[in-house]
Design an enzyme around this catalytic site. Sequence first.
Site, PDB file in Angstrom:
ATOM      1  N   GLY A  40     -13.587  21.614 -48.742  1.00 40.34           N
ATOM      2  CA  GLY A  40     -13.817  20.576 -49.743  1.00 40.34           C
ATOM      3  C   GLY A  40     -13.350  20.947 -51.137  1.00 40.34           C
ATOM      4  CB  CYS A  84      -7.706  -4.600 -26.772  1.00 41.96           C
ATOM      5  SG  CYS A  84      -8.674  -3.759 -28.031  1.00 41.96           S
ATOM      6  CB  CYS A 121      -7.427  -2.462 -32.714  1.00 41.11           C
ATOM      7  SG  CYS A 121      -8.649  -2.580 -31.428  1.00 41.11           S
TER       8      CYS A 121
END
Lengths: 262, 309
Positions: free
Chosen positions: B38, B250, B272
Amino acid sequence: MSVFQSDDPLLQVRNVTRYYGDRIGCSEVSFDLWPGEVLAIVGESGSGKTTLLNCLSTRLAPTAGAIEYRMRDGSMRNLYQLTEAERRLLMRTDWGFVHQNAAEGLRMTVSAGANVGERLMAIGDRHYGKIRSTADDWLGRVEIESDRIDDDPRSFSGGMRQRLQIARNLVTRPRLVFMDEPTGGLDVSVQARLLDLLRRLVADLGLSVVIVTHDLAVARLLSHRIMVMRHGNVIESGLTDQVLDDPREPYTQLLVSSILQV
Amino acid sequence: MNDTAKIYEQGEYNFAYLDEQTKRMIRRAILKGIAIPGYQVPFASREMPMPYGWGTGGVQVTASILGEDDCLKMIDQGSDDTTNAVSLRGFFEKTAGVRTTHETAEASVIQTRHRIPEKDLREDQILVFQVPIPEPLRFLEPRETETRKMHALEDYGLMHVKLYEDIAKNGHIATTYAYPVKVNDRYVMDPSPTPKFDNPKIDEMAALQLYGAGREKRIYAIPPYTKVKSLDFEDYPFEVQKFDKPCGLCGAQNVYLDEVILDDKGGRMFVCSDSDFCEERRAAGHVGPMAGNPAAAQISGAQAEELTQ
């Protein structure tokens, strides 16, 4: 006097000197500040009062001298020997700093509520509802209406900004607050209201305050003790009414007699 | 000589465009980033033959970790065939000659802008992020000296001020992308412009995550299986976006959806965002509510056609 809660000083200042190159900012200043005591530093522009305030509040390292502060655990610590992390924690919990220009002490782009809540979040408060109700409570104490809690300080008047800045500083219940001309730039009626408010808060919370001002009326209303500075030196100090009613030094006499009598 | 240090004929690119010294410098930054999860490691970002904002940081990271036997996948907003992904894939095909793929499972290095694939990543995969603004505190505190100090001292109260503002103004935490996280209980990090929907995937991910910001000259990393917590309030816990409909093509539930306009009469569908995931599901026989729509079929057909090319 009832305001003196303890025999031990909160802040011990010894021979604090600050040079700017060859020039003197302030020189050989020593004093003690007790819990609950309000000390005013007065003098004309350039007399070194703001330099001294910055040295005391760790914003400007002094060239020489020592400043010790009594931490919440009772130990005396030299401020300039604290680690940066300790100093930051001190500044956002045990201390407050009220700037003359409220924009310097506030985050102008976030709401009033967030301004007050910032210190709480900085010390680990993570409950929105509690932070908000504490902020609301503090806004009430400084006479800002509840429905302004989500407004930016940019939309506030000068007096409101100054009051918001005070709330933001006091929310963590500090023991020592530094103020740099807190009433500067406000018109007289707003000044009077702010002084009333400050006086009440200081008494209610038992705050110790170091206040820098060139306005002797402010010093008279708020402070217990007064230090008069000139050319970087403290030339006279004592109880406020004593110094202002019976000034010893010619310069103090001049200052006192310069107050406009309407 | 390692496999990336192949000397080409004069006039050809060095493997993966960057010279070997630059790659070494970037690898050092990456290693440091992995050692301190980080933490933003400064690095000497190079000029790349593409504008800032196109993923110059991610490209440099990818170029430095790529080997000849790697298989590369490029994602732009979840899709493999939008401009950014196509261009950057072409860039590495030309300069490194590595195999490229659309399939998440096949790739060993995945460079992404915004999305993390819906399919779980594995330990032998590396996810590279393109980062525009690496400093999570930037819009709250403009001074770099100050933000560095805040990171050093773990002085992160300001980050919650931003979330407080969100709730005060919108009634909920309205930050939907670049949602700040705390990595390994220490550094607050900006997971680039990923939608917060993907934040839970960052937590304890099996794959190594590398973040590169070219313009801002910072690299940071999250090693595999590292704790990553999205910041929140006790009474306003972190939550991801929810979609009330499944994918139109889908029928997938609980995935991140994009809105697609079908015609100029208000026709639209949600599909999607991860195009590879959607195609794989359709190939496996899953059918969404919009699959029979001619306009929708045209879009999915066009995608399938491009795949076969």
